[in-house]
Design a protein around this motif. Sequence first.
Motif, mmCIF file in Angstrom:
data_model
loop_
_atom_site.group_PDB
_atom_site.id
_atom_site.type_symbol
_atom_site.label_atom_id
_atom_site.label_comp_id
_atom_site.label_asym_id
_atom_site.label_seq_id
_atom_site.Cartn_x
_atom_site.Cartn_y
_atom_site.Cartn_z
ATOM 1 N N ALA A 47 0.820 -1.217 0.000
ATOM 2 C CA ALA A 47 0.000 0.000 0.000
ATOM 3 C C ALA A 47 0.859 1.275 0.000
ATOM 4 O O ALA A 47 0.479 2.267 -0.628
ATOM 5 N N GLY B 170 2.267 1.724 -3.386
ATOM 6 C CA GLY B 170 1.088 1.944 -4.242
ATOM 7 C C GLY B 170 0.567 3.367 -4.121
ATOM 8 O O GLY B 170 0.302 4.035 -5.127
ATOM 9 N N LEU C 281 0.621 6.101 -7.085
ATOM 10 C CA LEU C 281 -0.595 6.748 -7.598
ATOM 11 C C LEU C 281 -0.492 8.267 -7.454
ATOM 12 O O LEU C 281 -0.944 9.015 -8.320
ATOM 13 N N ALA D 253 1.910 9.458 -10.150
ATOM 14 C CA ALA D 253 1.253 9.339 -11.458
ATOM 15 C C ALA D 253 0.182 10.423 -11.622
ATOM 16 O O ALA D 253 0.039 11.007 -12.703
ATOM 17 N N ALA D 254 -0.548 10.703 -10.550
ATOM 18 C CA ALA D 254 -1.598 11.736 -10.618
ATOM 19 C C ALA D 254 -0.975 13.108 -10.847
ATOM 20 O O ALA D 254 -1.529 13.934 -11.589
ATOM 21 N N ALA E 121 -0.108 13.314 -14.492
ATOM 22 C CA ALA E 121 -1.211 13.096 -15.443
ATOM 23 C C ALA E 121 -1.524 14.397 -16.190
ATOM 24 O O ALA E 121 -1.226 15.489 -15.708
ATOM 25 N N PRO E 122 -2.115 14.284 -17.380
ATOM 26 C CA PRO E 122 -2.346 15.482 -18.194
ATOM 27 C C PRO E 122 -3.232 16.528 -17.505
ATOM 28 O O PRO E 122 -4.260 16.192 -16.923
ATOM 29 N N TYR F 55 -4.331 18.672 -21.161
ATOM 30 C CA TYR F 55 -3.728 17.812 -22.184
ATOM 31 C C TYR F 55 -2.204 17.922 -22.242
ATOM 32 O O TYR F 55 -1.584 17.532 -23.220
ATOM 33 N N LEU G 112 4.877 10.560 -14.791
ATOM 34 C CA LEU G 112 3.842 9.577 -15.141
ATOM 35 C C LEU G 112 4.434 8.164 -15.195
ATOM 36 O O LEU G 112 3.869 7.220 -14.620
ATOM 37 N N TRP H 16 3.692 5.104 -12.530
ATOM 38 C CA TRP H 16 3.091 3.846 -12.958
ATOM 39 C C TRP H 16 4.011 2.651 -12.707
ATOM 40 O O TRP H 16 3.529 1.544 -12.468
ATOM 41 N N LEU I 229 5.937 2.372 -10.055
ATOM 42 C CA LEU I 229 5.683 2.076 -8.631
ATOM 43 C C LEU I 229 4.321 1.412 -8.443
ATOM 44 O O LEU I 229 4.170 0.459 -7.674
ATOM 45 N N SER I 230 3.310 1.931 -9.150
ATOM 46 C CA SER I 230 1.954 1.388 -9.005
ATOM 47 C C SER I 230 1.883 -0.053 -9.482
ATOM 48 O O SER I 230 1.234 -0.902 -8.849
ATOM 49 N N SER J 80 3.525 -2.304 -7.033
ATOM 50 C CA SER J 80 2.614 -2.492 -5.898
ATOM 51 C C SER J 80 1.495 -3.478 -6.237
ATOM 52 O O SER J 80 1.141 -4.340 -5.431
ATOM 53 N N LEU J 81 0.963 -3.349 -7.463
ATOM 54 C CA LEU J 81 -0.105 -4.278 -7.895
ATOM 55 C C LEU J 81 0.394 -5.717 -7.919
ATOM 56 O O LEU J 81 -0.318 -6.638 -7.509
#
Lengths: 159, 103
Positions: free
Chosen positions: A50, A53, A57, A60-61, A64-65, A68, A75, A79, A81-82, A85-86
Amino acid sequence: MSRMGPAFERSKLGGLIFLFGLFLALFPPGGLMGPEAAASESLRATLSWAIPGALGLFIAASGAPIYYVSNLPRLILGWILSLYSLSVMIVEWNPNTGMLATTVSSAAGVLVTVLIYLYSIRLTESMGQGDGVTKPLEDDEIEHVSKILLANLDEGGLQ
Amino acid sequence: MSELLTLFFGSMALSAIVIVIHMISAFHPYHRPTPTLVASLLILSLAVYAMSMINGEMSYMEIIRKSVSESILSLLNILPLIYISIAIILARVSVSQRKSGPV
């Protein structure tokens, strides 16, 4: 909700309590009962995926665009790291049908409490009218505010 | 059935404790915590009372410790689902692109 307003003097205990809880989760005290020891063990296993994770996240957030335009290095790092974690989570998570009823039962308990809490917030908001009607400005206050407004309008070329 | 009821009331007690800790952590001069604090303590008391009816042979402290621990265990089972849901939403946001064509 029940704690609106310009709260510059908000209690600073939150961070300390979070760190204290994290410390207890990672280094549990002795003398735990059977269910407590199991919960502590499960919590530590959960934190192992967690923490990276949540960090992944969050990164990554932040990459994120926005309109745009994205921050590609952030990013990608987020991802990576995410996904790590997954993968850890999938290895450690052992869902079975037996846990369905217990999980639903626990979730229902949380839901009922949160609903009561939200209702109590609504009740709090409906009680009292704060400070009532605001008094009109005094003459010197009107003069002070007018000076500020006129100065700003002059600076903006709106004479 | 008694196990499920213990978990239900244990989760109520756990949530009430979390809410009280949250209110202490986030307190500020504009806060009016009395109704929410009373509601949370009432929920906690009722949950402990209900659990004492189910587990009559245990003391109040033992009941709270056991039921809250079991609630934490079962709530941790949902965490992967929540994580996957957030990851899917974020994945959609990460690959979003400007729509072509007239506005």
